[in-house]
Design a protein around this motif. Structure first.
Motif, short mmCIF file in Angstrom:
data_model
loop_
_atom_site.label_atom_id
_atom_site.label_comp_id
_atom_site.label_asym_id
_atom_site.label_seq_id
_atom_site.Cartn_x
_atom_site.Cartn_y
_atom_site.Cartn_z
N VAL A 188 23.51 15.80 -11.12
CA VAL A 188 23.22 15.41 -9.74
C VAL A 188 24.38 14.58 -9.21
N TYR A 189 24.88 15.00 -8.03
CA TYR A 189 26.03 14.32 -7.42
C TYR A 189 25.64 13.83 -6.02
N ASP A 190 26.23 12.72 -5.63
CA ASP A 190 25.96 12.17 -4.30
C ASP A 190 27.12 12.39 -3.34
N ALA A 191 28.08 13.24 -3.73
CA ALA A 191 29.22 13.55 -2.86
C ALA A 191 29.53 15.04 -3.02
N PRO A 192 30.16 15.65 -2.02
CA PRO A 192 30.49 17.09 -2.11
C PRO A 192 31.41 17.39 -3.29
N LEU A 193 31.30 18.63 -3.80
CA LEU A 193 32.07 19.07 -4.96
C LEU A 193 33.11 20.09 -4.55
N ARG A 194 34.11 20.26 -5.40
CA ARG A 194 35.11 21.29 -5.19
C ARG A 194 34.47 22.62 -5.58
N ALA A 195 34.44 23.58 -4.64
CA ALA A 195 33.70 24.83 -4.85
C ALA A 195 34.23 25.62 -6.04
N GLU A 196 35.57 25.57 -6.27
CA GLU A 196 36.16 26.40 -7.34
C GLU A 196 35.70 25.97 -8.73
N TYR A 288 34.68 19.45 -15.73
CA TYR A 288 35.12 18.47 -14.74
C TYR A 288 33.89 17.76 -14.19
N ALA A 289 33.92 16.43 -14.10
CA ALA A 289 32.76 15.66 -13.69
C ALA A 289 32.99 14.88 -12.39
N GLY A 290 34.11 15.15 -11.69
CA GLY A 290 34.40 14.42 -10.45
C GLY A 290 33.96 15.19 -9.23
N SER A 291 34.08 14.50 -8.09
CA SER A 291 33.75 15.10 -6.79
C SER A 291 35.01 15.74 -6.21
N ALA A 292 34.84 16.34 -5.04
CA ALA A 292 35.98 16.96 -4.35
C ALA A 292 36.99 15.87 -3.96
N ALA A 293 36.49 14.71 -3.52
CA ALA A 293 37.39 13.61 -3.17
C ALA A 293 38.15 13.13 -4.39
N ASP A 294 37.47 13.08 -5.52
CA ASP A 294 38.15 12.67 -6.75
C ASP A 294 39.27 13.65 -7.09
N PHE A 295 39.02 14.92 -6.91
CA PHE A 295 40.03 15.91 -7.23
C PHE A 295 41.23 15.77 -6.30
N GLU A 296 40.95 15.56 -5.02
CA GLU A 296 42.04 15.40 -4.07
C GLU A 296 42.89 14.16 -4.39
N ALA A 297 42.21 13.20 -4.91
CA ALA A 297 42.92 11.95 -5.25
C ALA A 297 43.62 12.07 -6.60
N GLY A 298 43.49 13.20 -7.21
CA GLY A 298 44.14 13.40 -8.50
C GLY A 298 43.41 12.78 -9.65
N GLN A 299 42.21 12.53 -9.49
CA GLN A 299 41.44 11.91 -10.56
C GLN A 299 40.70 12.96 -11.40
#
Length: 299
Positions: A188-196, A288-299
């Motif tokens: 369960v996530y509280d922020a949008p995810l990277r679709a890929e 991968y366990a991060g959100s889309a924002a995390d991915f954009e931030a390189g996390q």
């Protein structure tokens, strides 16, 4: 003056007055017997030679259908006796032959037609019942289709380089296609995810529930309660969903009216690790366990 009579060339002397002679007519092998072509049961033969030694037991007797004393034939085959020489009874179909079997009437054909009509009616009734159970009120038989489910054709399973954006034709959440080599961890996530990342999880058999970020907190919590650790389930907010929440599996999607929609638990039961899963049993953790924002931030 009388003289001794000459011997008769064909048998004994002619009878005297006290011994009547045989009837006149053609002479057989015995004097006074039947004509050569007469049957052995001829009355004259039986009268002349029907004594115990010659007539009754052999040719005119009871065991061959004759009469004991010239009466109606009585033998082992009943009144009427046997054939012309005392053989088996002669019926209209020959000795020992059985009469032909009666021809079948139209009853068998009528029964076959009636049976076919009844079977057709049963199949029609069964089809109507199945349609009602499958389509009515969002209910479905096990393995059946739910109302409103969308199916998609063969979708690509190719990997693309991380960071590349894939066009999923506006399907939110996506239902398959190209994706990153790493999958999104289920949960369960509280922020949008990277679709890929999420699409790769669908390939492993996960169901992805995307919900409108404006959904009431209580409803969000109700969705979160659907997940237990180890489940193949992704839950996340998603901008642009067509209804309050949409559930997607590989090549399958169902828009829902809300968290109380009775089709949601049925969809999860049907399509989590369902028969359309390309890689059933592949992991849904350790990716991968991060959100889309995390991915954009390189996390």
């Amino acid at each position: 003056m009388t003289s001794p009579q000459e011997p008769h060339p064909q048998g004994p002397q002619e009878p005297g007055p006290q011994q009547p002679g045989p009837p006149s007519g053609p002479q057989g092998p015995f004097q006074g017997g039947p004509a050569p072509d007469a049957p052995y049961g001829d009355p004259r033969y039986g009268a002349q030679h029907g004594g115990p030694q010659h007539g009754a037991p052999q040719y005119g007797g009871a065991q061959y259908g004759g009469a004991p004393a010239g009466g109606a034939p009585q033998g082992q085959y009943g009144p009427g006796g046997g054939g012309p020489h005392g053989g088996p009874p002669q019926g209209p179909y020959g000795p020992y032959a059985q009469p032909p079997a009666p021809k079948k009437g139209k009853g068998g054909l009528i029964a076959l037609v009636v049976g076919g009509v009844v079977l057709l009616l049963l199949l029609m009734v069964g089809g109507v019942v199945a349609f009602v159970l499958t389509r009515g009120g969002g209910a479905a038989l096990p393995g059946g289709e739910l109302e409103g489910v969308r199916f998609y054709g063969e979708l690509s399973k190719d990997h693309v380089e991380p960071g590349e954006t894939v066009d999923y034709d506006g399907n939110l959440p996506p239902v398959g296609g190209d994706h990153y080599p790493t999958w999104q961890d289920c949960g369960v996530y509280d922020a949008p995810l990277r679709a890929e990342f999420g699409v790769h999880s669908l390939e492993h058999g996960a169901v992805w529930i995307g919900y409108d970020p404006a959904l009431p907190e209580s409803d969000v919590q109700a969705l979160a309660d659907l997940y237990s650790p180890g489940d193949y389930l992704l839950i996340s907010p998603m901008e642009g969903v067509e209804t309050q929440l949409v559930a997607s599996a590989w090549e399958v999607q169902l828009p829902l009216d809300g968290v109380d929609d009775p089709r949601l638990p049925r969809f999860l039961a049907e399509y989590t690790q369902g028969e359309r899963t390309p890689e059933p049993g592949a992991p849904c953790s350790g990716g991968y366990a991060g959100s889309a924002a995390d991915f954009e931030a390189g996390q």
